[in-house]
Design a protein around this motif. Structure first.
Motif, PDB file in Angstrom:
ATOM      1  N   GLU A 174      52.874  58.516  28.030  1.00  0.00           N
ATOM      2  CA  GLU A 174      53.688  57.646  28.877  1.00  0.00           C
ATOM      3  C   GLU A 174      52.960  56.300  28.984  1.00  0.00           C
ATOM      4  OE1 GLU A 174      55.586  55.473  30.402  1.00  0.00           O
ATOM      5  OE2 GLU A 174      56.853  57.213  30.832  1.00  0.00           O
ATOM      6  N   PRO A 175      53.258  55.361  28.055  1.00  0.00           N
ATOM      7  CA  PRO A 175      52.505  54.102  27.996  1.00  0.00           C
ATOM      8  C   PRO A 175      52.546  53.270  29.267  1.00  0.00           C
ATOM      9  CG  PRO A 175      53.748  54.452  25.970  1.00  0.00           C
ATOM     10  CD  PRO A 175      54.214  55.499  26.944  1.00  0.00           C
ATOM     11  N   ARG A 176      53.580  53.420  30.079  1.00  0.00           N
ATOM     12  CA  ARG A 176      53.646  52.631  31.311  1.00  0.00           C
ATOM     13  C   ARG A 176      52.512  52.959  32.273  1.00  0.00           C
ATOM     14  NH1 ARG A 176      59.820  53.725  32.933  1.00  0.00           N
ATOM     15  NH2 ARG A 176      59.184  55.778  32.131  1.00  0.00           N
ATOM     16  N   LEU A 177      51.865  54.096  32.078  1.00  0.00           N
ATOM     17  CA  LEU A 177      50.706  54.444  32.911  1.00  0.00           C
ATOM     18  C   LEU A 177      49.546  53.482  32.690  1.00  0.00           C
ATOM     19  CD1 LEU A 177      50.714  58.331  32.543  1.00  0.00           C
ATOM     20  CD2 LEU A 177      51.133  57.061  34.651  1.00  0.00           C
ATOM     21  N   ARG A 178      49.572  52.729  31.590  1.00  0.00           N
ATOM     22  CA  ARG A 178      48.485  51.787  31.316  1.00  0.00           C
ATOM     23  C   ARG A 178      48.637  50.480  32.086  1.00  0.00           C
ATOM     24  NH1 ARG A 178      49.543  52.613  25.094  1.00  0.00           N
ATOM     25  NH2 ARG A 178      48.541  54.642  24.722  1.00  0.00           N
ATOM     26  N   GLN A 197      48.385  47.594  34.540  1.00  0.00           N
ATOM     27  CA  GLN A 197      47.272  47.225  35.418  1.00  0.00           C
ATOM     28  C   GLN A 197      47.739  46.248  36.484  1.00  0.00           C
ATOM     29  OE1 GLN A 197      44.301  45.767  32.621  1.00  0.00           O
ATOM     30  NE2 GLN A 197      43.301  47.782  32.590  1.00  0.00           N
ATOM     31  N   PHE A 198      47.036  46.240  37.591  1.00  0.00           N
ATOM     32  CA  PHE A 198      47.319  45.281  38.650  1.00  0.00           C
ATOM     33  C   PHE A 198      46.029  44.923  39.366  1.00  0.00           C
ATOM     34  CE2 PHE A 198      47.846  49.501  40.428  1.00  0.00           C
ATOM     35  CZ  PHE A 198      47.225  49.437  41.670  1.00  0.00           C
ATOM     36  N   VAL A 199      45.989  43.741  39.920  1.00  0.00           N
ATOM     37  CA  VAL A 199      44.794  43.253  40.612  1.00  0.00           C
ATOM     38  C   VAL A 199      44.799  43.790  42.034  1.00  0.00           C
ATOM     39  CG1 VAL A 199      43.531  41.229  41.417  1.00  0.00           C
ATOM     40  CG2 VAL A 199      44.678  41.191  39.199  1.00  0.00           C
ATOM     41  N   TYR A 200      43.691  44.386  42.405  1.00  0.00           N
ATOM     42  CA  TYR A 200      43.543  44.940  43.755  1.00  0.00           C
ATOM     43  C   TYR A 200      42.697  43.977  44.584  1.00  0.00           C
ATOM     44  CZ  TYR A 200      41.657  47.900  47.475  1.00  0.00           C
ATOM     45  OH  TYR A 200      41.280  48.401  48.689  1.00  0.00           O
ATOM     46  N   ALA A 201      43.139  43.706  45.828  1.00  0.00           N
ATOM     47  CA  ALA A 201      42.401  42.870  46.784  1.00  0.00           C
ATOM     48  C   ALA A 201      42.082  41.497  46.186  1.00  0.00           C
ATOM     49  CB  ALA A 201      41.125  43.580  47.234  1.00  0.00           C
ATOM     50  N   ALA A 202      43.093  40.842  45.661  1.00  0.00           N
ATOM     51  CA  ALA A 202      42.885  39.530  45.043  1.00  0.00           C
ATOM     52  C   ALA A 202      42.238  38.558  46.026  1.00  0.00           C
ATOM     53  CB  ALA A 202      44.219  38.977  44.554  1.00  0.00           C
ATOM     54  N   GLY A 203      41.228  37.857  45.552  1.00  0.00           N
ATOM     55  CA  GLY A 203      40.544  36.871  46.384  1.00  0.00           C
ATOM     56  C   GLY A 203      39.457  37.427  47.277  1.00  0.00           C
ATOM     57  N   LYS A 204      39.333  38.745  47.339  1.00  0.00           N
ATOM     58  CA  LYS A 204      38.298  39.371  48.162  1.00  0.00           C
ATOM     59  C   LYS A 204      37.025  39.567  47.342  1.00  0.00           C
ATOM     60  CE  LYS A 204      41.250  40.171  51.590  1.00  0.00           C
ATOM     61  NZ  LYS A 204      41.162  39.530  52.918  1.00  0.00           N
ATOM     62  N   SER A 205      35.923  39.794  48.043  1.00  0.00           N
ATOM     63  CA  SER A 205      34.655  40.017  47.344  1.00  0.00           C
ATOM     64  C   SER A 205      34.695  41.290  46.515  1.00  0.00           C
ATOM     65  CB  SER A 205      33.504  40.083  48.349  1.00  0.00           C
ATOM     66  OG  SER A 205      33.704  41.149  49.275  1.00  0.00           O
ATOM     67  N   TYR A 206      35.584  42.222  46.896  1.00  0.00           N
ATOM     68  CA  TYR A 206      35.669  43.491  46.191  1.00  0.00           C
ATOM     69  C   TYR A 206      36.906  43.554  45.278  1.00  0.00           C
ATOM     70  CZ  TYR A 206      38.477  44.216  50.438  1.00  0.00           C
ATOM     71  OH  TYR A 206      39.354  44.061  51.473  1.00  0.00           O
ATOM     72  N   GLU A 207      37.419  42.383  44.885  1.00  0.00           N
ATOM     73  CA  GLU A 207      38.567  42.321  43.977  1.00  0.00           C
ATOM     74  C   GLU A 207      38.290  43.124  42.712  1.00  0.00           C
ATOM     75  OE1 GLU A 207      40.415  38.986  41.003  1.00  0.00           O
ATOM     76  OE2 GLU A 207      40.093  38.360  43.098  1.00  0.00           O
ATOM     77  N   GLY A 208      39.309  43.796  42.217  1.00  0.00           N
ATOM     78  CA  GLY A 208      39.163  44.563  40.989  1.00  0.00           C
ATOM     79  C   GLY A 208      40.509  44.786  40.320  1.00  0.00           C
ATOM     80  N   VAL A 209      40.452  45.261  39.102  1.00  0.00           N
ATOM     81  CA  VAL A 209      41.668  45.565  38.344  1.00  0.00           C
ATOM     82  C   VAL A 209      41.845  47.075  38.308  1.00  0.00           C
ATOM     83  CG1 VAL A 209      42.826  45.411  36.120  1.00  0.00           C
ATOM     84  CG2 VAL A 209      41.450  43.489  36.945  1.00  0.00           C
ATOM     85  N   THR A 221      44.198  50.487  37.194  1.00  0.00           N
ATOM     86  CA  THR A 221      45.188  50.985  36.245  1.00  0.00           C
ATOM     87  C   THR A 221      46.075  52.000  36.953  1.00  0.00           C
ATOM     88  OG1 THR A 221      43.616  50.675  34.449  1.00  0.00           O
ATOM     89  CG2 THR A 221      45.505  52.074  34.001  1.00  0.00           C
ATOM     90  N   VAL A 222      47.360  51.946  36.686  1.00  0.00           N
ATOM     91  CA  VAL A 222      48.318  52.811  37.378  1.00  0.00           C
ATOM     92  C   VAL A 222      47.943  54.273  37.230  1.00  0.00           C
ATOM     93  CG1 VAL A 222      50.705  53.640  37.364  1.00  0.00           C
ATOM     94  CG2 VAL A 222      50.238  51.197  37.349  1.00  0.00           C
ATOM     95  N   VAL A 223      47.532  54.700  36.039  1.00  0.00           N
ATOM     96  CA  VAL A 223      47.274  56.125  35.824  1.00  0.00           C
ATOM     97  C   VAL A 223      46.175  56.643  36.736  1.00  0.00           C
ATOM     98  CG1 VAL A 223      45.608  55.785  33.919  1.00  0.00           C
ATOM     99  CG2 VAL A 223      46.925  57.911  34.082  1.00  0.00           C
ATOM    100  N   THR A 224      45.129  55.849  36.954  1.00  0.00           N
ATOM    101  CA  THR A 224      44.025  56.300  37.799  1.00  0.00           C
ATOM    102  C   THR A 224      44.466  56.468  39.240  1.00  0.00           C
ATOM    103  OG1 THR A 224      42.467  55.145  36.354  1.00  0.00           O
ATOM    104  CG2 THR A 224      41.674  55.786  38.545  1.00  0.00           C
ATOM    105  N   ARG A 225      45.161  55.469  39.758  1.00  0.00           N
ATOM    106  CA  ARG A 225      45.601  55.534  41.152  1.00  0.00           C
ATOM    107  C   ARG A 225      46.694  56.580  41.333  1.00  0.00           C
ATOM    108  NH1 ARG A 225      44.781  50.962  44.431  1.00  0.00           N
ATOM    109  NH2 ARG A 225      45.948  52.180  45.997  1.00  0.00           N
TER     110      ARG A 225
END
Length: 394
Positions: A156-160, A162-174, A176-180
């Motif tokens: 299911e390729p849509r699981l790949r 990605q989205f930016v988490y906590a944009a602009g924060k010190s703990y910002e990260g990318v 992936t849908v499948v992990t979350r």
């Protein structure tokens, strides 16, 4: 003690612990299922803990790895899933419905809402899209039997996505849908961790569909969970119960009332046991020794631990987050820590020498030899390392 309740002292609490947690030789179990049923839950955050905790309690520890593999991955009589306090445990499969309804539903709702919110903030696809991808992923997992996150994403390729988490924060990260998404499906009781990619110490798991189970009413499930836990760990205070379950105190009190729990007096105040479990429990005929792993369910079973663990030992035996490391036990109390060196040797140190004479040291040495014999060439390093374990292992 003046309140009409029976007093349960430290010696009796330690005797109950020995018998019900299968720690003394005469109390050990025959199978991993018997051990897990006696304890209800084995901490699964560190994969090695499951095997080490079972091996410490088996009459024949040489069968620990193949028999635990059988129970987890062939017979599926044990299952690794999220449970109390949003922690991964291994449970008897028969308990999964109770655990899910009693502790998982509230967490699951919060986890899904958080994922949808995080994706929306990042401008990622909406909840309807996520639901469609989820259904496709579960169908793929049903076809495959079990799969890694990467293998699912190939189906299911849509699981790949990605989205930016906590944009602009010190703990910002990318993210992936499948992990979350797999995390959410885990706490929702839809998927569980399957066979690891490596050995029994590996933390890289495949995923599998969760065993089917009925949806239980939450109050009934909470009563069942508390009944089983008190059978293994009673007496316990209300604070112990609240901490271990992760429930609100009102849920704890309701469940105690529903199962007709009986109050007893402990050194730290009022404790609770099952109705029918008020009578005294005699101590063991002989003292006993045990080497228990990091995050062992006995060492982590109660919030109030002074009756088996002296407060002054905590800085050496716990990490900064409150995770206990490998512990040495003598006759119902923690007396030290242990580790495995790079050459495979099991080494230990006494931190509380009160009452530790030649008999105790010989028994502890025998347990270290017993542990080393079945672990063999495998090297075990706790996921959460503590000061004494790091020092001994070096």
């Amino acid at each position: 003690m003046g309140d009409g309740l029976r007093y349960v002292g430290v010696a009796e609490r330690r005797a109950r612990l020995m018998l019900r947690h299968g720690l003394a030789p005469q109390a050990r179990g025959a199978t991993p299922e018997a051990v897990a049923d006696a304890l209800l839950a084995l901490h699964g955050s560190d994969p090695a803990t499951v095997y080490l905790a079972i091996g410490a309690r088996l009459a024949d520890p040489t069968v620990t790895v193949p028999e635990t593999d059988r129970a987890l991955y062939a017979d599926r009589s044990l299952v690794r899933m999220h449970g109390m306090r949003h922690t991964v445990f291994v449970f008897p499969t028969a308990s999964t419905a109770v655990v899910h309804a009693s502790t998982g539903l509230t967490v699951a709702a919060r986890e899904r809402a958080t994922l949808v919110k995080d994706m929306a903030k990042a401008g990622a696809p909406d909840a309807a899209w996520l639901k469609e991808v989820e259904e496709s992923a579960l169908a793929a997992l049903a076809r495959l039997g079990q799969a890694t996150a990467a293998e699912l994403a190939r189906e299911e390729p849509r699981l790949r996505e990605q989205f930016v988490y906590a944009a602009g924060k010190s703990y910002e990260g990318v993210h992936t849908v499948v992990t979350r998404l797999l995390r959410v499906l885990g706490v929702e009781g839809k998927v569980v961790r399957g066979r690891p990619l490596g050995s029994w110490t590996s933390s890289q798991f495949r995923w599998a569909l969760a065993p089917e189970h009925p949806e239980l009413p939450v109050p009934d499930a909470q009563s069942d969970l508390l009944r089983h836990w008190l059978r293994a760990c009673g007496p316990a205070t209300e604070a112990d119960l609240k901490w271990w379950t992760g429930w609100r105190v009102t849920d704890v009190r309701r469940a105690l009332t529903a199962i007709g729990a009986r109050a007893v007096t402990l050194d730290e105040g009022t404790g609770w046991v099952l109705d029918g479990d008020v009578d005294p429990v005699p101590g063991p005929a002989e003292p006993w020794a045990a080497l228990l792993p990091a995050l062992d369910p006995t060492a982590m079973g109660w919030q109030g631990r002074d009756w088996y663990l002296a407060p002054e030992l905590r800085p050496a035996l716990f990490d900064y987050s409150g995770n206990v490391g490998p512990t040495v036990w003598w006759d119902g109390r923690v007396v030290g820590g242990w580790a495995q060196r790079a050459d495979g040797e099991i080494v230990w140190r006494i931190l509380d020498g009160e009452g530790i004479g030649g008999e105790a040291k010989a028994a502890i040495a025998a347990e270290a030899e017993r542990l080393g014999a079945w672990v063999g060439a495998t090297r075990v390093t706790p996921r959460f390392r503590t000061p004494v374990e790091k020092e001994l292992a070096s």
